[in-house]
Design an enzyme around this catalytic site. Structure first.
Site, PDB file in Angstrom:
ATOM      1  N   LYS A  13      42.663  15.579  50.082  1.00 26.00           N
ATOM      2  CA  LYS A  13      42.918  15.518  48.473  1.00 26.00           C
ATOM      3  C   LYS A  13      41.751  16.384  48.042  1.00 26.00           C
ATOM      4  CE  LYS A  13      45.778  11.547  48.933  1.00 26.00           C
ATOM      5  NZ  LYS A  13      46.194  10.343  48.366  1.00 26.00           N
ATOM      6  N   HIS A  97      53.915  16.931  47.207  1.00 25.79           N
ATOM      7  CA  HIS A  97      52.978  15.676  47.070  1.00 25.79           C
ATOM      8  C   HIS A  97      53.321  14.981  45.788  1.00 25.79           C
ATOM      9  CE1 HIS A  97      49.871  12.467  47.575  1.00 25.79           C
ATOM     10  NE2 HIS A  97      49.964  12.717  48.898  1.00 25.79           N
ATOM     11  N   GLU A 169      56.457   9.107  51.466  1.00 28.41           N
ATOM     12  CA  GLU A 169      55.080   8.522  50.886  1.00 28.41           C
ATOM     13  C   GLU A 169      55.631   7.527  49.843  1.00 28.41           C
ATOM     14  OE1 GLU A 169      51.384  10.656  52.313  1.00 28.41           O
ATOM     15  OE2 GLU A 169      52.254  11.537  50.472  1.00 28.41           O
ATOM     16  N   GLY A 175      47.225   5.149  48.206  1.00 24.47           N
ATOM     17  CA  GLY A 175      45.948   4.791  47.621  1.00 24.47           C
ATOM     18  C   GLY A 175      45.672   3.370  46.672  1.00 24.47           C
ATOM     19  N   SER A 214      48.587   4.124  52.263  1.00 22.64           N
ATOM     20  CA  SER A 214      47.516   3.226  52.897  1.00 22.64           C
ATOM     21  C   SER A 214      47.896   2.884  54.310  1.00 22.64           C
ATOM     22  CB  SER A 214      48.029   2.038  51.993  1.00 22.64           C
ATOM     23  OG  SER A 214      47.641   2.223  50.745  1.00 22.64           O
TER      24      SER A 214
HETATM   25  P1  13P Z   1      46.321   6.967  51.252  1.00 19.95           P
HETATM   26  O1  13P Z   1      46.314   6.926  52.622  1.00 19.95           O
HETATM   27  O2  13P Z   1      44.890   6.959  50.652  1.00 19.95           O
HETATM   28  O3  13P Z   1      46.877   5.974  50.565  1.00 19.95           O
HETATM   29  O4  13P Z   1      47.036   8.410  50.727  1.00 19.95           O
HETATM   30  C1  13P Z   1      48.160   8.729  51.327  1.00 19.95           C
HETATM   31  C2  13P Z   1      48.691  10.088  50.947  1.00 19.95           C
HETATM   32  O5  13P Z   1      48.853  10.328  49.730  1.00 19.95           O
HETATM   33  C3  13P Z   1      48.635  11.133  51.701  1.00 19.95           C
HETATM   34  O6  13P Z   1      49.107  12.313  51.468  1.00 19.95           O
END
Ligand code: 13P
Length: 252
Positions: A13, A97, A169, A175, A214
């Protein structure tokens, strides 16, 4: 059942300067055990791609872009093309995403244009799909996921050299520390694979479907043991070599 090599992907990110990215890439490279079953990929921010490419040279760890525009070149200030990402050594590019959809206006239609442009550049797109908490509570999960998948893959050339990877996702799990249970994730992954059978026929059996949201060293093994979970797209836990390497180890 066909063998699918798991893919453990780190999405960094908007974290890591060049120096920080280089250091993390080096630690990951040194820590991945020889003969590990999983393929490993990292997606640094654009500004660190060249630095990380240098650090990973000669290693099997793959590089990815986090997003792209769909044009090859032109007067599009601030944009980056799939051709530029291929030139930097990216093997994958993430498209769709949920953070791009939420903050930058990506829609199924623009995500589809990006996906097709990535394929045309000879790079593998990772198409992210997933429902919000509201959508899950309204029992719309499968409907939303089906629409994102079908519209995202529209016009996929039958003879494309590279096959997209799908990443499920759930937005409510990103997150937040809330992970889909292995059963919740498997239910959606199996549904995605059934749709892929309609869209891609036998290629559905070898298409990777990653789970993201997560993922940690504590929950990775149980998620990855589900039959239709072929890897992980990891955010927070990919920012430290220690936790990312544990997730790689969980893939076998
Ligand atoms: P987290 O693992 O921080 O929840 O993020 C997942 C994500 O968005 C991966 O692209």
């Amino acid at each position: 059942m066909p063998e699918r090599t798991p893919l453990i992907a780190g999405n960094w990110k908007m974290y890591k300067t060049q120096g920080e990215a280089r250091a993390l890439a080096r630690e990951i490279r040194q820590g991945v055990p020889a003969g590990v079953r999983a393929e490993v990929m990292v997606a640094p921010p654009y500004t660190a791609l060249a630095a990380v490419a240098g650090e990973l040279e000669g290693s099997p760890i793959r590089l990815a872009g986090q997003d792209t525009f769909w044009e090859k070149q032109g007067a599009y200030t601030g944009a980056i093309s799939p051709v530029m990402l291929a030139d930097l050594g990216c093997h994958y590019v993430i498209v769709g995403h949920s953070e791009r959809r939420q903050h930058f206006g990506d829609t199924n239609q623009t995500v589809n244009r990006k996906l097709l442009a990535v394929l045309e550049a000879g790079v593998v797109p990772i198409l992210c799909i997933g429902e919000t908490l509201e959508e899950r509570q309204a029992e719309k999960t499968l409907h939303v996921v089906a629409e994102q998948l079908k519209e995202g893959l529209a016009g996929l050339p039958g003879d494309a050299r590279e096959r997209p990877v799908i990443a499920y996702e759930p937005v409510w799990a990103i997150g937040t520390g809330l992970t889909a249970t292995p059963q919740q994730a498997q239910e959606v992954h199996a549904f995605i694979r059934s749709l892929l059978r309609e869209l891609l026929h036998e290629a559905a059996e070898t298409t990777l479907i990653l789970y993201g949201g997560s993922v940690t060293p504590d929950n990775a093994a149980s998620l990855l043991s589900e039959p239709d979970i072929d890897g992980a797209l990891v955010g927070g836990a990919s920012l430290k070599a220690d936790s990312f390497l544990k997730i790689i180890a969980a893939a076998g």
